[in-house]
Design a protein around this motif. Structure first.
Motif, PDB file in Angstrom:
ATOM      1  N   VAL A 295       0.829  -1.202   0.000  1.00  0.00           N
ATOM      2  CA  VAL A 295       0.000   0.000   0.000  1.00  0.00           C
ATOM      3  C   VAL A 295       0.869   1.260   0.000  1.00  0.00           C
ATOM      4  CG1 VAL A 295      -0.221   0.070   2.518  1.00  0.00           C
ATOM      5  CG2 VAL A 295      -1.977   1.122   1.124  1.00  0.00           C
ATOM      6  N   TYR A 296       2.061   1.168   0.622  1.00  0.00           N
ATOM      7  CA  TYR A 296       2.971   2.317   0.659  1.00  0.00           C
ATOM      8  C   TYR A 296       3.571   2.588  -0.723  1.00  0.00           C
ATOM      9  CZ  TYR A 296       2.459   1.281   5.586  1.00  0.00           C
ATOM     10  OH  TYR A 296       1.914   1.024   6.826  1.00  0.00           O
ATOM     11  N   TYR A 298       2.017   2.384  -3.510  1.00  0.00           N
ATOM     12  CA  TYR A 298       1.028   3.136  -4.293  1.00  0.00           C
ATOM     13  C   TYR A 298       0.775   4.551  -3.752  1.00  0.00           C
ATOM     14  CZ  TYR A 298      -0.415  -1.090  -6.826  1.00  0.00           C
ATOM     15  OH  TYR A 298      -0.459  -2.194  -7.630  1.00  0.00           O
ATOM     16  N   THR A 299       0.901   4.737  -2.457  1.00  0.00           N
ATOM     17  CA  THR A 299       0.423   5.985  -1.840  1.00  0.00           C
ATOM     18  C   THR A 299       1.126   7.227  -2.372  1.00  0.00           C
ATOM     19  OG1 THR A 299      -0.236   4.821   0.167  1.00  0.00           O
ATOM     20  CG2 THR A 299       0.079   7.195   0.357  1.00  0.00           C
ATOM     21  N   ILE A 302       0.087   8.119  -5.975  1.00  0.00           N
ATOM     22  CA  ILE A 302      -1.276   8.660  -5.939  1.00  0.00           C
ATOM     23  C   ILE A 302      -1.248  10.112  -5.490  1.00  0.00           C
ATOM     24  CG2 ILE A 302      -3.488   8.530  -4.695  1.00  0.00           C
ATOM     25  CD1 ILE A 302      -3.077   5.434  -4.692  1.00  0.00           C
ATOM     26  N   THR A 303      -0.470  10.388  -4.442  1.00  0.00           N
ATOM     27  CA  THR A 303      -0.343  11.757  -3.937  1.00  0.00           C
ATOM     28  C   THR A 303       0.247  12.678  -4.993  1.00  0.00           C
ATOM     29  OG1 THR A 303       0.030  10.869  -1.715  1.00  0.00           O
ATOM     30  CG2 THR A 303       0.609  13.170  -2.074  1.00  0.00           C
ATOM     31  N   VAL A 318      -5.779   3.797  -7.990  1.00  0.00           N
ATOM     32  CA  VAL A 318      -6.437   3.201  -6.819  1.00  0.00           C
ATOM     33  C   VAL A 318      -7.202   1.951  -7.236  1.00  0.00           C
ATOM     34  CG1 VAL A 318      -8.182   3.548  -5.025  1.00  0.00           C
ATOM     35  CG2 VAL A 318      -6.595   5.388  -5.575  1.00  0.00           C
ATOM     36  N   PRO A 328      -6.520   0.055   0.106  1.00  0.00           N
ATOM     37  CA  PRO A 328      -6.010   1.346   0.591  1.00  0.00           C
ATOM     38  C   PRO A 328      -6.012   1.388   2.116  1.00  0.00           C
ATOM     39  CG  PRO A 328      -7.720   1.649  -1.076  1.00  0.00           C
ATOM     40  CD  PRO A 328      -7.734   0.211  -0.711  1.00  0.00           C
ATOM     41  N   THR A 332      -3.363   6.211   2.431  1.00  0.00           N
ATOM     42  CA  THR A 332      -3.851   6.345   1.059  1.00  0.00           C
ATOM     43  C   THR A 332      -5.100   7.209   1.015  1.00  0.00           C
ATOM     44  OG1 THR A 332      -3.154   4.041   0.802  1.00  0.00           O
ATOM     45  CG2 THR A 332      -4.314   5.031  -1.046  1.00  0.00           C
ATOM     46  N   TYR A 333      -6.036   6.918   1.905  1.00  0.00           N
ATOM     47  CA  TYR A 333      -7.255   7.715   1.968  1.00  0.00           C
ATOM     48  C   TYR A 333      -6.945   9.183   2.283  1.00  0.00           C
ATOM     49  CZ  TYR A 333     -10.806   4.028   1.597  1.00  0.00           C
ATOM     50  OH  TYR A 333     -11.637   3.034   1.135  1.00  0.00           O
TER      51      TYR A 333
END
Length: 915
Positions: A295-296, A298-299, A302-303, A318, A328, A332-333
């Protein structure tokens, strides 16, 4: 023994009472319900007939155990083995957690009895339990003391200590521990080297990390995936992606397979370098190599996509993330919520927040702060405050940043009073305010023109141990300059230097700009030379401020010379420079020369802005060339420059001045249709036109037309009938007067002290089926108080209070002052007591009501009574406010008593029992 992380205490003793007290804040706290709790537990532990682990007596006692009880049990029970088992057993109780006092007592006991093996384990637990930098420093001090009794550090202890220091980014301290390890003769492990390399690389100290790497090889060890990943991280932190990929390639050639953390580190580095496309390709590469992204991983992409405004791409990522089985997380959220809010999709962000909660994820303080910040940025402060209150109810308000975001939101909407209420909460129960908190509030006061309160808050800031910075002084200097209080602005500038703060570009520019705006150009020029002599080079904005000052005084030759000086400093004129010159020329009657400058700036590809056109339009209108001015308006609109209220008002004024009132109203219609709200000056221009038109008709009838041109109308001569006529004319052109229209007109009348005329407009407003707003009522109350119409003011106050409105503190202050002026002190007391129920910040009440209203009106006795009322209601004030009040009261009493005497009397009053 380790080098101390800070200067050690004197007297290196084995059991340090001072250290125990520093870790145990309440050693004398009462044993509620069990006055002999320590003895009872000790007896239970010593009972040979009943095993203490299953004892019902111990079970009933343990819920009342506190760390200082456990520490005392450890120190007093005779059996060390039993105490150690009890220590471990207590640590597993869900309702209890050891503090450092317990660890110290246990270690002292074990070392004293030479139980070194279990002592080493407890020592490691103590290190791991350290919660912050200050605590780990105190732990090391203590461990150094007991090491002198033959209790040496083990490899495991050294490694645990390095890991903990790394968590707190304490690089220097970690290096000290690392060197001490070598001096102790303990052979480091691969974990030791990897920990040190990681600590250094997190700070970007790659060269130092490479020295550690060389030592690793000297001990015939070889780097692993953790080592290489740390080095890659170091290069990424230094924004050197090329070297990071060189290390990555070396790793692959050595046959060491990268893991998810390695890839994630490189992906983050690419995103931070705005190479998001490459980062996305790398995610695909790691998947192809059989490594599942976390998840890290992707985060950060995404940011980065959201920060770049690529909302659809972020959403797709996502979806891809979910399809690959990675759900997520909170981070992430939080990134999505913050990014969507910044992309003006606040509603979607709020929906995502609710989905996050629905999915069982607990939002972090960062999530809430992101929402509060973005809501406040869009002036949706009430919605932000609901989130803030939810955080408060659920115990999440432990970060100063959250309060700062909310305080800033209130200050942005000019509601400093609510911001100060939150500030009072911070002082009372935490978290502590920081420099940003104070600066935000000072800026809020300055924005509301409450300069005295802003200055007082800086005194409170100093008293609370928070040192003002350059931004603090810049805000205050700017406020005092705008408030035409240049002497105080200059005094603050001097104070700043006395405090050891070297004025920066902003500080100099602020004061220079303030001096120029008030026509004190000579002083500004002196300060400009002083600035240059101090090695602070003026920027284009500073020069523009001086040019503006010279232009306003029509000293255009000096302005031209300054332009040449600016060019010598390598600064090219910008749009503000040209606009400043154009504005000065237009006001000086040099319109033709202004247009030459205008054409020159276009030739040099310096494109005019809204203010350039506004200056030219105003200049044309001053010379009566209104049709040419309107052509300029069309030109600026064609260039996608939207006229503001100043532009439209200048043009409307121009047409009114040449007697073309109908066209002026046409422009008003155009202005409102374009979404530009008229201000009071806009309406005054039209009102004067209407009244002048009425005079012309009247004088035509009486045959006195020749007297009209010599009569210059002033605002006070405009009758209420003219106001009504304005509203009728607005309806006729399709601009039906709104609540905002009435609010602007009523507030303008109230500011001029024409409260009776304002009443008539309120009546007309109600007849049209429109309800006056709180803003209108507040304006009325202040105007009534100004005219000492206290009965009417009280009626409105009671009406609004019963309707649930929260009136600003300034309204109460005005009404209390007016009641005192009418010698109606009993009613003033009632209003004051009713006001206290609103739970405002105590300092602000004193500053606004007691000092600025009562004491300045000579009401020192009533002021003392009101202070007692505050005390009875448990509304605290700061020490600095206490001193301010004492000083002001001694001045009010014509120096018949000293400031110290008044301060002593106030202290006695504050010490009295409420009621």
């Amino acid at each position: 023994m380790l080098k101390p992380l800070k200067p050690p205490f004197t007297s290196p003793i084995l059991i340090s009472t001072r250290r125990l007290l520093s870790f145990c804040p309440n050693p004398d706290s009462p044993n509620q319900g069990f006055p002999n709790l320590v003895q009872l537990v000790c007896d239970t532990l010593s009972n040979p007939r009943v095993p203490w682990r299953g004892s019902s007596d111990l079970k009933s006692l343990t819920p009342n155990l506190k760390p200082f009880h456990v520490a005392r049990i450890i120190e007093t029970h005779p059996n060390t083995d039993c105490v150690l088992q009890f220590f471990y057993w207590a640590s597993k109780c869900h309702f209890y957690k050891h503090d450092m006092c317990c660890y110290m007592s246990m270690l002292n006991r074990l070392v004293k009895d030479h139980y070194f093996a279990p002592a080493d384990h407890v020592r490691i637990l103590m290190i791991k339990a350290s919660r912050d930098e200050g605590e780990i420093r105190r732990v090391v001090d203590f461990l150094n003391e007991i090491a002198s009794n033959g209790f040496c550090y083990s490899l495991y202890t050294f490694n645990s200590l390095l890991i903990q220091l790394g968590k707190f980014n304490m690089v220097v301290a970690a290096l000290n521990v690392y060197r001490e390890m070598f001096r102790s003769g303990i052979k480091p492990s691969l974990l030791t080297f990897n920990t040190m390399i990681n600590i250094l690389c997190k700070k970007g100290n790659v060269k130092e990390a490479e020295i550690i790497l060389a030592q690793l090889y000297q001990f015939e060890m070889f780097p692993d995936v953790f080592t290489y990943t740390s080095l890659i991280l170091g290069h990424c932190r230094n924004r050197n992606l090329d070297k990071a990929f060189v290390v990555f390639d070396q790793m692959l050639k050595k046959g060491i397979d990268p893991n998810a953390v390695t890839y994630t580190t490189l992906i983050n580095g690419l995103c931070n370098d705005w190479r998001v496309d490459e980062a996305l390709c790398m995610i695909e590469e790691m998947i192809e190599n059989g490594i599942r992204p976390t998840v890290y991983t992707y985060t950060v992409p995404i940011t980065a996509l959201l920060e770049d405004g690529c909302v659809d791409e972020a959403a797709s990522l996502v979806v891809s993330m979910r399809e690959r089985g990675t759900a997520p997380n909170v981070q992430t959220y939080t990134a999505l919520i913050s990014g969507l809010a910044k992309s003006n999709q606040l509603e979607v962000a709020m929906g995502l927040y609710h989905k996050m909660v629905k999915d069982g994820l607990v939002p972090t303080t960062v999530t809430y702060n992101a929402l509060i910040h973005e809501l406040c940025e869009r002036r949706k402060v009430d919605a932000a405050f609901k989130i803030f209150q939810w955080m408060e109810q659920h115990g999440h308000l432990d970060k100063t940043e959250t309060y700062n975001a909310m305080i800033n939101g209130f200050c942005e909407i000019k509601n400093v009073e609510r911001a100060m209420t939150l500030f009072g909460e911070m002082l009372k129960k935490g978290p502590p305010p920081n420099t940003i908190t104070y600066n935000t509030l000072i800026n809020g006061y300055v924005g509301c023109c409450y300069l005295d309160n802003a200055s007082r808050l800086m005194e409170v800031m100093k008293e609370n141990g928070c040192k003002p910075d350059q931004y603090t002084y810049a805000e205050l200097i700017n406020g005092f300059c705008k408030g035409d209080r240049l002497d105080e602005a200059s005094a603050l500038f001097d104070e700043m230097m006395q405090e050891g703060l070297s004025p920066n570009l902003v500080n100099y520019a602020t004061l220079i700009n303030g001096l120029c705006k008030k026509g004190k150009v000579e002083d500004a020029l002196v300060l400009l030379k002083r600035m240059q002599k101090a090695g602070c080079h003026p920027n284009i904005e500073t020069y523009n401020a001086v040019l503006n000052g010279l232009s306003k005084l029509y000293r255009l030759s000096e302005a031209e010379k300054l332009c040449n000086d600016m060019a010598e400093d390598g600064l090219l004129p910008n749009v503000i420079t040209y606009t400043t010159l154009i504005d000065g020329l237009c006001k000086d009657g040099g319109l033709d020369l202004a247009f030459k400058v205008f054409r020159e700036m276009e030739r040099k590809n310096c494109f005019p802005n809204l203010y350039t056109y506004s200056a030219l339009i105003d200049g044309l209108c001053r010379e009566g060339r209104v049709d040419d001015a309107e052509i300029m308006l069309e030109e600026m609109v064609a260039k996608k420059l939207h006229p503001d209220v100043v532009t439209y008002t200048s043009l409307i004024d121009g047409f009114v001045s040449v007697g073309r009132l109908e066209h002026a109203f046409f422009l008003l219609h155009r202005m409102i249709s374009a979404g530009c709200t008229p201000n009071y000056r806009t309406y005054c221009v039209l009102l004067k036109g209407i009244q002048r038109e009425s005079h012309i008709v009247s004088e035509k009838i009486t045959g006195q037309l020749e007297t009209v041109p010599n009569h210059i109308l002033v605002e006070r001569e405009i009758t209420v009938d003219t106001f009504c006529n304005l509203l009728v004319r607005m309806s006729e052109i399709g601009c039906e007067p709104s609540v905002d229209t009435f609010s602007i007109l009523i507030d303008g009348l109230c500011q001029s002290g024409r409260s009776h005329d304002a009443d008539l407009l309120v009546k007309l407003m109600k007849e049209k089926g429109q309800t006056p707003t709180q803003v209108i009522y507040c304006s009325l109350v202040k105007a009534y108080c100004k005219n000492l119409r206290v009965d009417t003011a009280l009626e409105i106050l009671n009406l609004l209070s019963s309707s649930g409105f929260n009136l600003p503190l300034s309204v109460y202050a005005a009404l209390i002052s007016a009641l005192c002026s009418r010698q109606r002190t009993k009613e003033a007391e009632e209003v004051f007591n009713g006001m206290l129920e609103k739970k405002w910040n105590g300092d602000e009440i004193v500053w606004t009501v007691l000092i600025d209203r009562l004491l300045k009106s000579g009401e020192s006795q009533l002021c003392s009574y009101f202070l007692h009322a505050m005390n009875s209601n448990n509304i605290p004030i700061s020490k600095q406010t206490h001193l301010m009040l004492a000083r002001e009261m001694s001045n009010t009493d014509n120096n018949s008593i000293s400031e110290n005497q008044v301060s002593d009397e106030l202290q006695v009053l504050d010490d009295q029992t409420p009621g």
